[in-house]
Design a protein around this motif. Structure first.
Motif, PDB file in Angstrom:
ATOM      1  N   LEU A 123       0.842  -1.196   0.000  1.00 25.90           N
ATOM      2  CA  LEU A 123       0.000   0.000   0.000  1.00 25.90           C
ATOM      3  C   LEU A 123       0.882   1.252   0.000  1.00 25.90           C
ATOM      4  N   PRO A 124       0.561   2.250  -0.815  1.00 24.10           N
ATOM      5  CA  PRO A 124       1.370   3.477  -0.858  1.00 24.10           C
ATOM      6  C   PRO A 124       1.483   4.141   0.512  1.00 24.10           C
ATOM      7  N   LYS A 125       2.601   4.824   0.721  1.00 20.27           N
ATOM      8  CA  LYS A 125       2.926   5.399   2.024  1.00 20.27           C
ATOM      9  C   LYS A 125       1.834   6.327   2.551  1.00 20.27           C
ATOM     10  N   ALA A 126       1.344   7.236   1.710  1.00 20.75           N
ATOM     11  CA  ALA A 126       0.338   8.201   2.154  1.00 20.75           C
ATOM     12  C   ALA A 126      -0.951   7.499   2.571  1.00 20.75           C
ATOM     13  N   LYS A 127      -1.334   6.460   1.815  1.00 19.89           N
ATOM     14  CA  LYS A 127      -2.566   5.737   2.124  1.00 19.89           C
ATOM     15  C   LYS A 127      -2.438   4.954   3.421  1.00 19.89           C
ATOM     16  N   ARG A 128      -1.312   4.245   3.605  1.00 15.77           N
ATOM     17  CA  ARG A 128      -1.177   3.461   4.832  1.00 15.77           C
ATOM     18  C   ARG A 128      -1.060   4.362   6.053  1.00 15.77           C
ATOM     19  N   LYS A 129      -0.483   5.548   5.885  1.00 12.73           N
ATOM     20  CA  LYS A 129      -0.408   6.507   6.998  1.00 12.73           C
ATOM     21  C   LYS A 129      -1.812   6.931   7.414  1.00 12.73           C
ATOM     22  N   GLN A 130      -2.672   7.213   6.433  1.00 13.96           N
ATOM     23  CA  GLN A 130      -4.039   7.628   6.742  1.00 13.96           C
ATOM     24  C   GLN A 130      -4.834   6.504   7.408  1.00 13.96           C
ATOM     25  N   VAL A 131      -4.684   5.279   6.875  1.00 17.52           N
ATOM     26  CA  VAL A 131      -5.391   4.141   7.465  1.00 17.52           C
ATOM     27  C   VAL A 131      -4.951   3.922   8.907  1.00 17.52           C
ATOM     28  N   ALA A 132      -3.638   3.971   9.149  1.00 19.32           N
ATOM     29  CA  ALA A 132      -3.123   3.773  10.507  1.00 19.32           C
ATOM     30  C   ALA A 132      -3.645   4.845  11.447  1.00 19.32           C
ATOM     31  N   GLU A 133      -3.678   6.081  10.992  1.00 18.56           N
ATOM     32  CA  GLU A 133      -4.205   7.167  11.832  1.00 18.56           C
ATOM     33  C   GLU A 133      -5.673   6.923  12.172  1.00 18.56           C
ATOM     34  N   ASP A 134      -6.418   6.418  11.216  1.00 17.44           N
ATOM     35  CA  ASP A 134      -7.843   6.150  11.452  1.00 17.44           C
ATOM     36  C   ASP A 134      -8.047   5.055  12.501  1.00 17.44           C
ATOM     37  N   VAL A 135      -7.304   3.958  12.382  1.00 13.56           N
ATOM     38  CA  VAL A 135      -7.520   2.864  13.332  1.00 13.56           C
ATOM     39  C   VAL A 135      -6.957   3.212  14.708  1.00 13.56           C
ATOM     40  N   LEU A 136      -5.888   3.991  14.766  1.00 16.89           N
ATOM     41  CA  LEU A 136      -5.361   4.422  16.069  1.00 16.89           C
ATOM     42  C   LEU A 136      -6.366   5.338  16.763  1.00 16.89           C
ATOM     43  N   GLU A 137      -7.095   6.128  15.982  1.00 21.72           N
ATOM     44  CA  GLU A 137      -8.174   6.924  16.562  1.00 21.72           C
ATOM     45  C   GLU A 137      -9.260   6.016  17.123  1.00 21.72           C
ATOM     46  N   GLN A 138      -9.578   4.960  16.397  1.00 25.22           N
ATOM     47  CA  GLN A 138     -10.600   4.025  16.857  1.00 25.22           C
ATOM     48  C   GLN A 138     -10.249   3.393  18.202  1.00 25.22           C
ATOM     49  N   VAL A 139      -8.981   3.045  18.383  1.00 27.57           N
ATOM     50  CA  VAL A 139      -8.582   2.340  19.613  1.00 27.57           C
ATOM     51  C   VAL A 139      -8.068   3.290  20.684  1.00 27.57           C
ATOM     52  N   GLY A 140      -8.199   4.601  20.451  1.00 22.47           N
ATOM     53  CA  GLY A 140      -7.855   5.582  21.476  1.00 22.47           C
ATOM     54  C   GLY A 140      -6.376   5.861  21.637  1.00 22.47           C
ATOM     55  N   LEU A 141      -5.593   5.737  20.548  1.00 21.56           N
ATOM     56  CA  LEU A 141      -4.141   5.926  20.659  1.00 21.56           C
ATOM     57  C   LEU A 141      -3.614   7.028  19.735  1.00 21.56           C
ATOM     58  N   SER A 142      -4.477   7.906  19.288  1.00 20.14           N
ATOM     59  CA  SER A 142      -4.034   8.954  18.374  1.00 20.14           C
ATOM     60  C   SER A 142      -2.894   9.788  18.946  1.00 20.14           C
ATOM     61  N   ASN A 143      -2.912  10.006  20.254  1.00 29.78           N
ATOM     62  CA  ASN A 143      -1.903  10.855  20.892  1.00 29.78           C
ATOM     63  C   ASN A 143      -0.606  10.118  21.213  1.00 29.78           C
ATOM     64  N   TYR A 144      -0.549   8.834  20.870  1.00 25.69           N
ATOM     65  CA  TYR A 144       0.625   8.020  21.225  1.00 25.69           C
ATOM     66  C   TYR A 144       1.319   7.449  19.989  1.00 25.69           C
ATOM     67  N   ALA A 145       0.983   7.966  18.824  1.00 27.44           N
ATOM     68  CA  ALA A 145       1.469   7.381  17.577  1.00 27.44           C
ATOM     69  C   ALA A 145       2.988   7.409  17.446  1.00 27.44           C
ATOM     70  N   SER A 146       3.651   8.368  18.062  1.00 25.08           N
ATOM     71  CA  SER A 146       5.100   8.507  17.901  1.00 25.08           C
ATOM     72  C   SER A 146       5.903   7.765  18.966  1.00 25.08           C
ATOM     73  N   LEU A 147       5.220   7.103  19.902  1.00 27.99           N
ATOM     74  CA  LEU A 147       5.927   6.399  20.975  1.00 27.99           C
ATOM     75  C   LEU A 147       6.415   5.039  20.501  1.00 27.99           C
ATOM     76  N   LEU A 148       7.445   4.545  21.212  1.00 26.10           N
ATOM     77  CA  LEU A 148       7.949   3.190  20.975  1.00 26.10           C
ATOM     78  C   LEU A 148       7.293   2.222  21.956  1.00 26.10           C
ATOM     79  N   PRO A 149       7.250   0.929  21.654  1.00 28.51           N
ATOM     80  CA  PRO A 149       6.569  -0.034  22.521  1.00 28.51           C
ATOM     81  C   PRO A 149       7.008  -0.015  23.982  1.00 28.51           C
ATOM     82  N   TYR A 150       8.299   0.210  24.252  1.00 30.16           N
ATOM     83  CA  TYR A 150       8.755   0.190  25.643  1.00 30.16           C
ATOM     84  C   TYR A 150       8.163   1.333  26.453  1.00 30.16           C
ATOM     85  N   GLN A 151       7.618   2.335  25.790  1.00 29.80           N
ATOM     86  CA  GLN A 151       7.013   3.475  26.474  1.00 29.80           C
ATOM     87  C   GLN A 151       5.528   3.270  26.752  1.00 29.80           C
ATOM     88  N   LEU A 152       5.002   2.107  26.388  1.00 30.94           N
ATOM     89  CA  LEU A 152       3.574   1.842  26.527  1.00 30.94           C
ATOM     90  C   LEU A 152       3.289   0.892  27.678  1.00 30.94           C
TER      91      LEU A 152
END
Length: 279
Positions: A123-152
């Motif tokens: 999937l093209p970069k711009a499209k997958r970025k938009q899809v990921a942003e949408d699903v992260l909004e769904q699961v309540g993680l929009s504000n944590y997109a730039s974190l690494l797993p050890y920070q969660l």
């Protein structure tokens, strides 16, 4: 983004009923140097599109093996697997999987972990970025997109795992005890999240658990398994859970205690039934 505009939301009443999963006479045998280990025996199971099915049973009864067969990770020794009336024998984008451990890539951010499967599919970069942003909004993680797993926290990692499974827009979501290692409050919050996603999207969900309360609160249908080898013991409609009732109402239902005790008693009987042990 409004709820109506969300690409993953499809009202349940607009979904035509169909056979999402069909297992016919499934057996699974693992060979070894000394003897064969029969894991599943003659499983017949049909799951309609839009159902939320909980598979309940003690450890070692074949629940995870059943999920792997449906996911296409394991090939049955006998029998056939169909997904939406097509033969199914290997992983497919229509079937998303969430395991007990999030298994995130530690060097990738939340955003990049969510995008990973989309990147692998080209999937093209711009499209997958938009899809990921949408699903992260769904699961309540929009504000944590730039974190690494050890920070969660553990609960946040599982939210990322759910987001990653949702990103390819599967029609079926398989979950293997995804909340088993979480504390009670986090577990309840994620149970509510999963039920909300099911109501919003109309996806078919198969949820593996050994927790009776969890099965009663989430599943519209509860399948109990016994082993070994793993076999379906009972398949019941759950009167405590519907698309109309709020999540918390299940515990208040007048039949909650009765049904809980019945399931617990059934599982205990299976564990001590000589017929449940491998011959």
């Amino acid at each position: 983004m409004t709820e109506a505009a969300h690409p993953f939301i499809q009202p349940a009443e607009d979904i035509a009923a169909a056979e999402a999963v069909k297992l016919e006479d499934i057996s699974l045998i693992y060979p070894s140097k000394t003897a064969q280990s029969e894991v599943l025996r003659r499983i017949d199971l049909t799951i309609e599109e839009g159902e939320f099915v909980c598979v309940l049973g003690p450890s070692g009864c074949g629940k995870t093996s059943l999920l792997k067969v449906i996911a296409g990770y394991e090939q049955p020794s006998a029998g056939t697997v169909s997904v939406f009336e097509r033969p199914h024998g290997k992983p497919h984008p229509e079937v998303g999987v969430v395991f007990q451990h999030a298994n995130l890539f530690p060097w990738l951010t939340v955003q990049r972990n969510t995008e990973f499967g989309l990147k692998m599919s080209g999937l093209p970069k711009a499209k997958r970025k938009q899809v990921a942003e949408d699903v992260l909004e769904q699961v309540g993680l929009s504000n944590y997109a730039s974190l690494l797993p050890y920070q969660l926290s553990g609960g946040m990692k599982q939210r990322v795992a759910i987001a990653r499974a949702l990103a390819p827009q599967p029609r079926i979501l398989l979950l293997d005890e995804p909340f088993a290692s979480l504390d009670a409050l986090t577990r309840e919050a994620l149970q509510q999240l999963l039920r909300k996603l099911w109501l919003q999207t109309g996806k078919t969900i198969l949820f593996i658990t050994h927790d009776v309360d969890e099965a009663l609160l989430l599943g519209t249908r509860i399948i109990t398994m016994q082993g070994s080898p793993g076999r379906i013991h009972s398949d019941i409609a759950n009167p405590l859970n519907s698309r109309i009732e709020p999540f918390a109402s299940g515990r208040k239902h007048p039949r909650f205690a009765e049904l809980r005790e019945s399931l617990v008693r059934s599982l205990r009987t299976q564990q001590h039934d000589p017929a449940s042990t491998q011959q």
